[in-house]
Design an enzyme around this catalytic site. Structure first.
Site, PDB file in Angstrom:
ATOM      1  N   ASP A 154       0.836  -1.195   0.000  1.00 29.16           N
ATOM      2  CA  ASP A 154       0.000   0.000   0.000  1.00 29.16           C
ATOM      3  C   ASP A 154       0.874   1.250   0.000  1.00 29.16           C
ATOM      4  O   ASP A 154       2.008   1.220   0.491  1.00 29.16           O
ATOM      5  CB  ASP A 154      -0.897   0.020   1.241  1.00 29.16           C
ATOM      6  CG  ASP A 154      -1.937  -1.087   1.228  1.00 29.16           C
ATOM      7  OD1 ASP A 154      -2.451  -1.397   0.141  1.00 29.16           O
ATOM      8  OD2 ASP A 154      -2.234  -1.634   2.307  1.00 29.16           O
ATOM      9  N   TYR A 165       6.075  -8.945   8.402  1.00 33.12           N
ATOM     10  CA  TYR A 165       5.797  -7.522   8.565  1.00 33.12           C
ATOM     11  C   TYR A 165       6.050  -7.077  10.005  1.00 33.12           C
ATOM     12  O   TYR A 165       5.889  -7.859  10.945  1.00 33.12           O
ATOM     13  CB  TYR A 165       4.328  -7.207   8.248  1.00 33.12           C
ATOM     14  CG  TYR A 165       3.898  -7.513   6.840  1.00 33.12           C
ATOM     15  CD1 TYR A 165       3.948  -6.540   5.847  1.00 33.12           C
ATOM     16  CD2 TYR A 165       3.417  -8.778   6.503  1.00 33.12           C
ATOM     17  CE1 TYR A 165       3.539  -6.815   4.555  1.00 33.12           C
ATOM     18  CE2 TYR A 165       3.017  -9.066   5.213  1.00 33.12           C
ATOM     19  CZ  TYR A 165       3.075  -8.085   4.242  1.00 33.12           C
ATOM     20  OH  TYR A 165       2.679  -8.370   2.966  1.00 33.12           O
ATOM     21  N   ASP A 225      -6.045   2.053   7.853  1.00 36.17           N
ATOM     22  CA  ASP A 225      -4.731   2.704   7.831  1.00 36.17           C
ATOM     23  C   ASP A 225      -4.917   4.205   8.016  1.00 36.17           C
ATOM     24  O   ASP A 225      -6.046   4.689   8.137  1.00 36.17           O
ATOM     25  CB  ASP A 225      -3.992   2.368   6.528  1.00 36.17           C
ATOM     26  CG  ASP A 225      -4.743   2.822   5.283  1.00 36.17           C
ATOM     27  OD1 ASP A 225      -5.277   3.949   5.266  1.00 36.17           O
ATOM     28  OD2 ASP A 225      -4.807   2.048   4.308  1.00 36.17           O
ATOM     29  N   ARG A 247      -3.776  -5.290   7.494  1.00 39.51           N
ATOM     30  CA  ARG A 247      -4.712  -4.259   7.970  1.00 39.51           C
ATOM     31  C   ARG A 247      -5.934  -4.890   8.624  1.00 39.51           C
ATOM     32  O   ARG A 247      -6.432  -4.401   9.640  1.00 39.51           O
ATOM     33  CB  ARG A 247      -5.152  -3.366   6.808  1.00 39.51           C
ATOM     34  CG  ARG A 247      -4.140  -2.324   6.389  1.00 39.51           C
ATOM     35  CD  ARG A 247      -4.685  -1.454   5.271  1.00 39.51           C
ATOM     36  NE  ARG A 247      -4.834  -2.187   4.016  1.00 39.51           N
ATOM     37  CZ  ARG A 247      -5.608  -1.804   3.002  1.00 39.51           C
ATOM     38  NH1 ARG A 247      -6.341  -0.711   3.104  1.00 39.51           N
ATOM     39  NH2 ARG A 247      -5.660  -2.499   1.889  1.00 39.51           N
TER      40      ARG A 247
END
Length: 237
Positions: free
Chosen positions: A45, A73, A87, A179
């Site tokens: 993203d 991550y 986000d 997310r």
């Protein structure tokens, strides 16, 4: 602008900064390598940073194989608030409620709904395009695999005029939306997201994208045969 670096068939490890798209990075590499065919093995993203595998020349034919690699991550989550996109780019609503410390963190086979602002296709169109038009979408559930999900740290008390934060590490299979994992904690969203590894490839060996102007040193492209041989190495999980 300096002359293009000689093109190679292989994998280029790029450390994508925040604020640019994966497509922008691939296009910049393509220009600097003289227009050679390029692609990538997994989108990040725009707000996210970290490892992007840019595929050069014949390596683009291995795109599916490389996209299926597990990923790792590091996440900084904001607690006590939710975001319409999961986000910082969405509409933020402060709830004042905090997840448990530590919260229950699911691993193994996990059912999740991708964010409405994602590249999943709904009736042949990217979900984020429909969401941007204001459409209310019921995203289909999917089953994903999470190998590791742990809380690394948590602020005991938030600083003045700032909500609490916590850090997490996630190792997951391809197709997992981090997310959504954070949003499913309730009253939390991804403030920062950084991809640190894809299969055997690590961000510490990555280079910055080519600048708009000025020289760019010949990038360290991993030759295709060597890159594929690395896939037999032990995965990060």
């Amino acid at each position: 602008m300096s002359s293009p670096a000689p093109a190679q068939d292989g994998v280029l490890l790029i450390d994508k900064p925040a604020g640019v798209t994966s497509h922008d990075v691939v296009a910049a590499v393509r220009r600097r390598l003289g227009g050679v065919k390029t692609g990538h093995a997994g989108t990040l993203d725009p707000f996210a940073t970290g490892l992007l595998l840019v595929l050069v020349g014949r390596a683009t034919k291995a795109q599916r194989q490389l996209m299926e690699l597990p990923k790792r991550y590091e996440v900084i989550a904001r607690l006590g608030a939710v975001s319409t996109t999961g986000d910082p780019e969405g509409q933020i609503t402060e709830t004042g409620r905090l997840p448990a410390d530590p919260p229950p963190l699911p691993t193994g086979r996990v059912r999740q709904r991708p964010p409405a602002h994602s590249a999943v296709k709904i009736a042949g169109e990217r979900a984020y395009k429909r969401a941007r038009r204001g459409e209310r979408l019921q995203m289909p559930e999917r089953e994903v695999t999470v190998y590791r999900f742990r809380q690394l740290w948590r602020e005991p008390e938030p600083r003045p005029s700032r909500l609490a934060r916590a850090g997490f590490e996630v190792e997951c299979a391809s197709g997992t939306y981090v997310r959504s994992l954070i949003a499913d904690l309730q009253d939390a969203y991804c403030l920062e997201l950084r991809r640190t590894a894809i299969g055997p490839f690590e961000v510490r060996r990555a280079v910055a994208p080519p600048p708009r102007e000025g020289p760019w040193q010949a990038p360290p492209v991993i030759e295709l045969a060597r890159a594929l041989s690395m896939l037999d190495a032990k995965p990060p999980h």
